[in-house]
Design a protein around this motif. Structure first.
Motif, PDB file in Angstrom:
ATOM      1  N   ASN A  46       0.879  -1.164   0.000  1.00 23.50           N
ATOM      2  CA  ASN A  46       0.000   0.000   0.000  1.00 23.50           C
ATOM      3  C   ASN A  46       0.915   1.212   0.000  1.00 23.50           C
ATOM      4  N   PRO A  47       1.137   1.800  -1.175  1.00 24.53           N
ATOM      5  CA  PRO A  47       2.062   2.920  -1.275  1.00 24.53           C
ATOM      6  C   PRO A  47       1.471   4.252  -0.828  1.00 24.53           C
ATOM      7  N   GLY A  48       0.198   4.256  -0.397  1.00 24.85           N
ATOM      8  CA  GLY A  48      -0.428   5.504   0.007  1.00 24.85           C
ATOM      9  C   GLY A  48      -0.388   6.507  -1.133  1.00 24.85           C
ATOM     10  N   ALA A  49      -0.154   7.758  -0.791  1.00 25.14           N
ATOM     11  CA  ALA A  49      -0.160   8.827  -1.794  1.00 25.14           C
ATOM     12  C   ALA A  49       0.946   8.676  -2.835  1.00 25.14           C
ATOM     13  N   TYR A  50       1.991   7.905  -2.526  1.00 17.76           N
ATOM     14  CA  TYR A  50       3.044   7.689  -3.525  1.00 17.76           C
ATOM     15  C   TYR A  50       2.509   6.970  -4.769  1.00 17.76           C
ATOM     16  N   THR A  51       1.370   6.314  -4.637  1.00 15.58           N
ATOM     17  CA  THR A  51       0.720   5.661  -5.775  1.00 15.58           C
ATOM     18  C   THR A  51       0.605   6.614  -6.953  1.00 15.58           C
TER      19      THR A  51
END
Length: 147
Positions: free
Chosen positions: A74-79
């Motif tokens: 789950n890369p969070g906002a780095y997605t």
């Protein structure tokens, strides 16, 4: 069978940060539930979280050099922003499943695009913390099918 679960920025605040979107369960709750599933299936899983992009990249490369059979990420906002994480995933042979607690496609338009999805073996979005278990079970079933 050994798996790695990586969590990106702000996920250390699970249970506290925007619970209407992400729920009240914590990262510790996630670790416990994933560990129980892994042990029941004769596997191990290691969970790591960082708010720092470079550290996540290092862990992806370490997984390639270690005995990791798959990464739940789950890369969070780095997605939506990180070409560097995309390149790291593309540069390793370890399969990665991208996971999001909320349905990123029902949220703000900038969250609809993932730089990582094209280099991951799959993406799970909107199933809450169960999405992580679904990713782990996907890896486990593929491993069992290969033996």
């Amino acid at each position: 069978m050994h798996y790695l679960c990586l969590n990106g920025p702000n996920l250390n605040r699970l249970g506290k940060r925007e619970p209407a979107i992400y729920g009240y369960e914590t990262l510790a709750d996630l670790e416990l539930s994933l560990s129980e599933v892994a042990v029941a299936e004769g596997a191990t899983i290691e969970l790591k979280q960082s708010n720092h992009e470079g550290e996540l990249i290092d862990w992806i490369y370490e997984a390639e050099d270690g005995e990791v059979d798959g990464i739940i990420f789950n890369p969070g906002a780095y997605t939506h922003t990180s070409v560097a994480l995309r390149d790291a995933i593309a540069g390793v042979e370890v399969p990665v499943i991208e996971v999001h607690i909320s349905n990123i496609h029902q949220r703000e338009s900038f969250r609809h695009h993932s730089y990582l999805a094209p280099v991951c073996v799959g993406q799970i979005s909107g199933l809450g913390l169960y999405g992580y278990e679904a990713a782990l079970r996907t890896f486990l079933s593929k491993q069992k099918g290969q033996k």
